[in-house]
Scaffold this motif. Structure first.
Motif, short mmCIF file in Angstrom:
data_model
loop_
_atom_site.label_atom_id
_atom_site.label_comp_id
_atom_site.label_asym_id
_atom_site.label_seq_id
_atom_site.Cartn_x
_atom_site.Cartn_y
_atom_site.Cartn_z
N ALA A 118 0.43 -1.09 -0.15
CA ALA A 118 0.19 0.17 -0.18
C ALA A 118 1.15 1.62 -0.13
N ALA A 119 2.06 1.19 -0.35
CA ALA A 119 2.79 2.55 -0.81
C ALA A 119 4.29 2.42 -1.53
N PRO A 120 3.54 2.59 -2.82
CA PRO A 120 3.61 2.47 -4.15
C PRO A 120 5.21 4.13 -4.14
N PHE A 121 6.51 3.29 -4.27
CA PHE A 121 7.90 4.65 -4.57
C PHE A 121 7.54 4.88 -2.70
N THR A 122 7.55 4.41 -2.19
CA THR A 122 7.29 5.10 -0.66
C THR A 122 8.53 5.67 -0.04
N VAL A 123 8.24 7.11 0.32
CA VAL A 123 9.27 7.91 0.87
C VAL A 123 9.99 7.62 2.31
N GLU A 124 9.47 6.39 2.77
CA GLU A 124 9.42 6.45 4.45
C GLU A 124 9.39 4.67 4.41
N PRO A 125 10.35 4.57 4.15
CA PRO A 125 10.12 2.63 4.28
C PRO A 125 10.69 2.59 5.79
N GLU A 126 9.52 1.39 5.73
CA GLU A 126 8.88 0.58 7.20
C GLU A 126 10.54 -0.81 7.59
N THR A 127 10.77 -0.70 5.99
CA THR A 127 11.88 -1.62 5.88
C THR A 127 12.95 -1.24 7.19
N SER A 128 13.14 -2.09 7.98
CA SER A 128 14.42 -1.34 9.35
C SER A 128 15.57 -2.52 8.49
N ALA A 129 16.66 -0.90 9.01
CA ALA A 129 18.20 -1.39 9.08
C ALA A 129 18.95 -1.40 10.38
N VAL A 130 19.81 -2.33 11.60
CA VAL A 130 20.05 -1.99 12.11
C VAL A 130 21.37 -2.73 12.17
N THR A 131 22.25 -1.50 12.26
CA THR A 131 23.64 -1.79 12.24
C THR A 131 23.91 -2.69 14.05
N GLU A 132 25.15 -3.75 13.06
CA GLU A 132 25.93 -4.58 14.59
C GLU A 132 26.95 -4.84 14.54
N GLY A 133 27.86 -3.51 15.17
CA GLY A 133 29.13 -3.97 14.88
C GLY A 133 29.67 -3.73 13.26
N GLY A 134 29.84 -4.66 12.80
CA GLY A 134 30.36 -4.10 10.72
C GLY A 134 29.33 -4.44 10.17
N SER A 135 28.09 -4.98 10.74
CA SER A 135 27.21 -5.66 9.60
C SER A 135 26.49 -5.14 9.89
N VAL A 136 24.95 -5.37 8.70
CA VAL A 136 23.77 -4.28 8.73
C VAL A 136 22.66 -5.37 8.78
N VAL A 137 21.19 -5.81 10.14
CA VAL A 137 20.44 -6.72 9.72
C VAL A 137 19.21 -5.43 9.19
N LEU A 138 18.70 -6.53 7.86
CA LEU A 138 17.66 -6.09 7.50
C LEU A 138 16.35 -6.99 7.54
N THR A 139 15.10 -5.93 8.33
CA THR A 139 14.24 -6.89 8.47
C THR A 139 12.68 -6.15 7.19
N GLY A 140 12.00 -6.51 7.32
CA GLY A 140 10.40 -6.21 6.07
C GLY A 140 10.02 -6.67 4.77
N ARG A 141 9.71 -6.09 4.65
CA ARG A 141 8.89 -6.71 3.02
C ARG A 141 8.41 -5.97 2.05
N LYS A 142 9.05 -5.94 0.70
CA LYS A 142 8.97 -5.00 -0.61
C LYS A 142 8.41 -5.99 -1.69
N VAL A 143 7.06 -5.17 -1.54
CA VAL A 143 6.09 -5.63 -3.05
C VAL A 143 6.60 -5.30 -5.21
N ALA A 144 6.42 -5.95 -5.72
CA ALA A 144 6.30 -5.46 -6.89
C ALA A 144 7.25 -5.42 -7.60
N VAL A 145 8.93 -6.17 -7.14
CA VAL A 145 10.01 -6.33 -7.69
C VAL A 145 10.22 -6.98 -8.67
N PRO A 146 10.36 -6.47 -9.65
CA PRO A 146 11.11 -6.48 -10.90
C PRO A 146 12.07 -7.72 -11.33
#
Length: 354
Positions: free
Chosen positions: A115-143
């Motif tokens: 329900a958010a095409p070309f979303t400008v405020e992504p709900e997918t999260s990115a959490v930095t843990e040391g030298g890595s980043v952990v991603l959690t979320g969902r994207k739709v209509a990815v070609p």
């Protein structure tokens, strides 16, 4: 401003036309031939074996492919991937990513959430843990998500570059009008190196995506108009070519006007975005042009394709007829943009704010 193609752009168009004349495939089977032609290297940096060109040349390439409704991942790879990454990718991943693109690797970008095409405020999260980043979320209509080697994932902390085989990345195929591959992307604890959380502003990604979608829309409508005009020229009814009937001639004239409108909007937006000018005034002009382009494509392109279908009569309904490829791809472009009502709201909000 001058939208006239220069010699480099003319040369790219000629290579595309020649490639299509020599090959009958108009789907993924054409991709290896496109790779062999060197066209995917057009925007890549010269130090990595590319031609060092930019958005203007990519726009011509995409438009010419779309004129024949070619269904290959050129738009997501070049428009959603390479163009926005050119100024944002560090040297080490740039060598891997761009080198692989030249060899045929597919890139794509996850521009939308539910329900958010070309979303400008992504709900997918990115959490930095040391030298890595952990991603959690969902994207739709990815070609072409299942075919891609890398995906650009907008998050609440920046745009992440994710390799397709990273653990925790799950793809669920989703239907599309044209039958081209598309998927919902789920990220559950996907871990990437911190260097792959890019200093790529989300507006930069969105601008490149809208501009290149406009280029494809321009090509699709040009091709569909040429196909329809030829059909009504040679198809006879009541002993006369269909084109000689006044109602048919008027509809073709309307289609020509829409085609020129989409073309002018696409060329204006791509020209502005290709200029080396980062002033606030120029960025404002770019965003104005892109909002106009997005609304024009979302509102006018599907309706124009419907009229082309109508003028083809029963022949246009046959999915083995070329018209089907144009119409279905046009519907997908409009859907990716969020539809006419969404884009009209965006355009209206921009007008009232200025």
């Amino acid at each position: 401003m001058d939208f006239t193609r220069d010699e480099s752009q003319d040369a790219i168009a000629e290579v595309v036309v020649s490639l299509l004349e020599r090959n009958s495939a108009r789907d993924f089977e054409l991709w290896p031939r496109l790779v062999d032609s060197g066209l995917l290297a057009v925007p890549l940096p010269e130090k990595l074996g590319g031609a060092g060109m930019g958005l203007a040349e990519v726009s011509v390439l995409l438009t010419e492919l779309a004129t024949d409704a070619v269904a290959v991942p050129a738009l997501p790879t070049l428009g959603f991937g390479v163009v926005p990454l050119l100024a944002a990718l560090p040297d080490e991943p740039a060598e891997r990513v761009f080198g692989a693109v030249a060899d045929g690797a597919v890139l794509t970008a996850a521009l939308s959430e539910q329900a958010a095409p070309f979303t400008v405020e992504p709900e997918t999260s990115a959490v930095t843990e040391g030298g890595s980043v952990v991603l959690t979320g969902r994207k739709v209509a990815v070609p072409y998500a299942a075919e891609a080697r890398w995906l650009l994932i907008p998050t609440d902390a920046g745009v992440a570059l994710v390799e397709a085989d990273t653990p925790g990345l799950e793809l669920t195929p989703s239907p599309a009008s044209g039958g081209n591959p598309e998927a919902t992307v789920r990220l559950t604890g996907v871990t990437i190196p911190a260097a792959q959380l890019l200093a790529l502003p989300l507006p930069v990604l969105h601008r490149a995506a809208v501009a290149t979608i406009g280029s494809v829309a321009d090509g699709l409508l040009r091709g569909a108009l040429a196909l329809t005009a030829e059909h009504v020229r040679v198809r006879h009814q009541f002993g006369r070519p269909l084109a000689q009937f006044q109602a048919v001639a008027q509809q073709i004239a309307d289609l020509y006007v829409v085609s020129r409108t989409v073309g002018a909007a696409a060329q204006s937006a791509n020209w502005a975005l290709a200029q080396d000018d980062s002033s606030p005034e120029h960025l404002e002009r770019i965003d104005d042009d892109l909002e106009v382009l997005a609304y024009t494509v979302a509102s006018e392109l599907p309706a124009a394709m419907q009229k082309c279908h109508h003028l083809h009569g029963g022949l246009g309904v046959d999915i083995t007829h070329p018209m089907h490829r144009y119409y279905s791809q046009a519907k997908d472009l409009a859907r990716w943009l969020g539809g006419a009502s969404f884009r009209l709201d965006r355009l209206g909000a921009r007008c009232t704010s200025t």
